[in-house]
Enzyme design. Structure first.
Site, PDB file in Angstrom:
ATOM      1  N   ARG A 171       0.759  -1.245   0.010  1.00 24.36           N
ATOM      2  CA  ARG A 171      -0.059   0.170   0.140  1.00 24.36           C
ATOM      3  C   ARG A 171       0.663   1.087  -0.013  1.00 24.36           C
ATOM      4  O   ARG A 171       0.475   2.234   0.653  1.00 24.36           O
ATOM      5  CB  ARG A 171      -0.925   0.005   1.326  1.00 24.36           C
ATOM      6  N   ILE A 189     -24.220   6.783  10.646  1.00 27.27           N
ATOM      7  CA  ILE A 189     -24.229   5.613  10.253  1.00 27.27           C
ATOM      8  C   ILE A 189     -23.793   4.395  11.132  1.00 27.27           C
ATOM      9  O   ILE A 189     -24.162   3.501  11.063  1.00 27.27           O
ATOM     10  CB  ILE A 189     -23.682   5.858   8.935  1.00 27.27           C
ATOM     11  N   GLY A 190     -22.594   4.873  11.781  1.00 24.96           N
ATOM     12  CA  GLY A 190     -22.375   3.730  12.726  1.00 24.96           C
ATOM     13  C   GLY A 190     -21.078   4.066  13.111  1.00 24.96           C
ATOM     14  O   GLY A 190     -20.662   4.085  14.428  1.00 24.96           O
ATOM     15  N   CYS A 224      -8.518   1.392   0.860  1.00 27.49           N
ATOM     16  CA  CYS A 224      -8.321  -0.002   0.576  1.00 27.49           C
ATOM     17  C   CYS A 224      -9.132  -0.916   1.451  1.00 27.49           C
ATOM     18  O   CYS A 224      -9.258  -0.346   2.641  1.00 27.49           O
ATOM     19  CB  CYS A 224      -6.605  -0.323   0.547  1.00 27.49           C
ATOM     20  N   ASP A 278     -39.579  -4.568  -1.078  1.00 25.56           N
ATOM     21  CA  ASP A 278     -39.355  -5.871  -0.564  1.00 25.56           C
ATOM     22  C   ASP A 278     -38.568  -6.263   0.789  1.00 25.56           C
ATOM     23  O   ASP A 278     -38.815  -7.346   1.233  1.00 25.56           O
ATOM     24  CB  ASP A 278     -38.960  -6.942  -1.726  1.00 25.56           C
ATOM     25  N   HIS A 280     -16.761  11.726   2.707  1.00 25.39           N
ATOM     26  CA  HIS A 280     -15.861  11.522   1.803  1.00 25.39           C
ATOM     27  C   HIS A 280     -14.942  12.549   1.447  1.00 25.39           C
ATOM     28  O   HIS A 280     -14.036  12.381   0.846  1.00 25.39           O
ATOM     29  CB  HIS A 280     -16.063  10.884   0.380  1.00 25.39           C
TER      30      HIS A 280
END
Length: 752
Positions: free
Chosen positions: A15, A428-429, A513, A653, A691
């Site tokens: 990385r 969101i968490g 990543c 659904d 982001h």
């Protein structure tokens, strides 16, 4: 016959590019140092491919952030709002991730993968022109290594079709871009008159229209009239385009025979075109059956001249990790069943030699023998099959797939039970994953600190977060997920039938990543995974604490899933395992449970005729996970950047009580379909973009909420950020969330 890859990973096997990018963004290294890291990586990656015997090696598959964004720069399609930034690199990154004065461009998934691209914003009045400085630099670097590379470009039709049109129409913009592409081709031919150009047109695997195909023929009659162009499609078959392109002067096509097994090469062969057989899977890590693949290629091309057949990857190897050489802790059996990017280069070479009936080197013989053993042991290994799990799937009934009370009735019970106000606020968490936190987890994993010390420190972080959330006035709280490395990896590590790598990193976007789990066998949950942390957090507050789980479909879509049984079967196994955790959270007193299906949309097949089968098992899997709870227990779900217009039936659904979606970059356009359909559930449209590092003001968020309320009734709306906050810094998160809550309070007063 030649060997090729569609593209190669770029983030670095350790990385390196990720680390350099983040150092550059934080001001720790210079632009020259960043560029040097990039150059070193490119040369290393080309050398790997050259040494592995790959004949057609790409340049311009490398990017500092995203290839679509690179194409935007190459075509001078930069939106006006960024042109006040003089420095080219600063402008590039402002488009990708925003800055203090600029919002980032929209980002969405690349077809049905977990890779994100930056969506171009095109205006017919733009002054399009060619800039190939990036390609010239990379081409010359490759030449210095003795490589005559092919040049990768995003084709004009795919580029425009995947763009946001702010003025004009697609066809007119494509026609305006064709001369610019011709100029690019002319400039490339100055580098080498016989330069090979790979033009990526994956749009044509998605049910192209008659008009699309007519445009395709017209465009490539122009572009390929005096150039060596290979058109690449991937992720599905492109038979309609194959027939059309056979009539144009292109040199050949690279086709995906893994995910597009229906691909036909007849028209191309009859027209004397070259054909690339993409037989090595660029999207999954299981070893290729080399002998079977070689036999397939031979059978498919037995009537084709050998110099017109090439063997390669199904798509770019961007979607798999680099190499197994760093996997020193993985179970040896499981490791033998796996092939990363460098190992796939060996597979391509050996398949090609078998097809050509070439003598294998001693090393190639070792590769082939190891492959045979891996294929055989994987079929019989006791590590894969669990009769108890198989029985649980076999015994599923319709009752397991439906809530016990209709939504309209249970939502009333939930409101009475939870007592949240109009426009309830939540997140969101996840919360920031600081270097100190990562080090804490790493030290615990490596045995440098005791479990007792580790848990004490994590609980202190949870305690501080709960206090912060209460201080700013959030309505439904979260525990922050400090114990979690990744929303999929964390759960995968605790499930049977799932393995993990040390270094199996794959790029998601920019420097982000992920390390996907390896679902190699039957899946089950041996013990509680989240209950201890979330119940501790709930003990600190009277406000509702959300239980945070990753849904079964997202677990699959963000994992490398076994390919030896139907995906439906694996999904149901995962659903039952996550359901066990849902029931444990409810039993522990948690009244709000979020089961994230962030990746539901991206798993959709690209061909319309294949979507119904996917929807059936995907939605059923979510309902298996969530339908056993009491009516009073509120089920949330979250979805990342998605186009919802064609999947609203599926979303309805799912029968979730609340759905939160990434919305801030889309100008609320995603919400209109919810209004048009009269979506019954409650919705949390993201009110600011996580982001980007910029901090939205209270006034900006007030405007965003009011814009949302022009589309949706206040009674249905939740207020939250776009997504989880793990990638952000505390100095960004705290003021942003405070501004969000203050903005919500202001709007509530106006409503009253």
């Amino acid at each position: 016959m030649a060997t090729y890859v569609i593209g190669f990973p770029r983030i670095g096997e350790q990385r390196e590019l990720k680390k350099a990018l983040e150092a550059y963004w934080s001001g720790k290294i210079s632009q020259d140092e960043l560029k040097q890291t990039a150059s070193d990586l490119r040369k290393r990656h080309w050398t790997y491919q050259k040494n592995a015997g790959i004949d057609m090696i790409s340049v311009n598959d490398f990017s500092f952030y995203d290839n679509m964004l690179d194409m935007t720069v190459m075509l001078n399609a930069v939106p006006e709002k960024y042109k006040d930034i003089d420095n080219c690199m600063d402008r590039y990154f402002a488009m990708a991730r925003g800055d203090a004065n600029h919002k980032a461009m929209e980002m969405t998934k690349w077809f049905n993968t977990n890779y994100h691209y930056i969506v171009p914003e095109l205006d017919i009045d733009m002054d399009f022109k060619a800039n190939i400085d990036k390609i010239v630099l990379e081409y010359n670097e490759a030449k210095e290594l003795g490589i005559e590379p092919k040049v990768n470009l995003i084709g004009p039709i795919t580029y425009v079709k995947l763009s946001k049109i702010v003025n004009g129409d697609e066809k007119a913009i494509i026609e305006k871009l064709v001369p610019v592409y011709k100029e690019i081709i002319a400039k490339l031919k100055e580098l080498n008159p016989n330069v090979t150009i790979q033009m990526d047109e994956p749009y044509f695997v998605t049910n192209p229209t008659k008009e699309d195909l007519e445009l395709l023929e017209k465009v490539y009659n122009e572009l390929a009239s005096d150039a060596n162009i290979y058109v690449a499609t991937y992720f599905e078959h492109s038979n309609e385009a194959n027939e059309v392109l056979a009539k144009t002067p292109i040199k050949g096509m690279f086709l995906d025979f893994v995910h597009g097994s229906e691909n036909s090469i007849k028209a191309l062969v009859d027209a004397g075109k070259e054909v690339g057989i993409g037989i090595v899977n660029g999207r999954n890590v299981w070893v290729n059956d080399i002998e079977k693949s070689a036999a397939f290629v031979k059978g498919l091309t037995e009537a084709v001249e050998s110099d017109k057949v090439h063997v390669g990857s199904s798509c770019s190897l961007l979607h798999v990790p680099y190499t197994l050489k760093y996997e020193t802790k993985m179970d040896e059996d499981i490791k033998s069943w796996i092939s990363y990017a460098l190992e796939k280069l060996d597979e391509i070479r050996v398949i090609n030699k078998l097809v050509k009936n070439e003598e294998l080197s001693e090393y190639d013989k070792e590769v082939l023998e190891g492959n045979k053993i891996a294929i055989a042991t994987r079929k019989t290994s006791s590590k894969i099959h669990d009769p108890i799990v198989q029985d649980r799937v076999s015994n599923l009934t319709e009752k397991d797939k439906h809530r016990s009370m209709p939504f309209e009735e249970r939502i009333k019970l939930q409101h009475e039970n939870l007592k949240y106000p109009i426009l309830p606020t939540t997140t969101i968490g996840s919360f920031p994953q600081t270097p100190e936190l990562r080090k804490l987890r790493r030290d615990f994993k490596n045995g440098l600190i005791s479990e007792e010390d580790y848990k004490a420190q994590i609980k202190e972080m949870i305690k501080d977060l709960v206090k912060f959330q209460e201080e700013i006035g959030l309505d439904v709280l979260v525990h922050g997920e400090f114990e979690r490395n990744d929303m999929v990896e964390y759960f995968g590590e605790q499930l049977n039938g799932v393995a993990f790598s040390q270094n199996g990193w794959v790029q998601s976007y920019g420097s982000r990543c992920v390390k996907p789990p390896l679902i190699y066998g039957d899946v089950s949950r041996p013990k509680d995974m989240t209950v201890e942390w979330i119940t501790y957090a709930q003990s600190l507050t009277e406000k509702p604490m959300k239980g945070m789980l990753t849904g079964p479909v997202t677990m699959l879509n963000w994992s490398f899933v076994r390919d030896d049984q139907p995906k439906r079967t694996t999904a149901y196994q995962m659903a039952i395992a996550i359901r066990d955790e849902v029931e444990a959270l409810e039993a522990a007193g948690i009244k709000v449970i979020q089961v994230d299906e962030a990746a539901l949309r991206e798993g959709y097949p690209l061909r319309n005729e294949k979507r119904a089968e996917y929807e059936d098992w995907a939605i059923t899997s979510f309902r298996i996970t969530t339908s056993s709870v009491k009516p009073e227990t509120q089920i949330h779900t979250h979805m990342c950047y998605s186009e919802f217009s064609d999947i609203m039936d599926a979303i309805e659904d799912m029968d979730a009580d609340v759905i939160s979606i990434e919305n801030a970059r889309s100008d609320n356009s995603l919400l209109k379909i919810f209004k048009e359909r009269g979506y019954k559930g409650e919705i949390g449209p993201g009110v600011y973009d996580i982001h980007s590092p910029r901090i939205p003001s209270k006034e900006e968020i007030v405007e965003q909420i009011e814009a949302i309320l022009e589309v949706l009734p206040a009674e249905k709306v939740w207020i939250n950020p776009d997504c989880g906050l793990k990638t952000r810094k505390w100095e960004e998160v705290k003021p942003s969330l405070k501004n969000m809550v203050d903005a919500t309070i202001e709007v509530r007063k106006k409503l009253q």
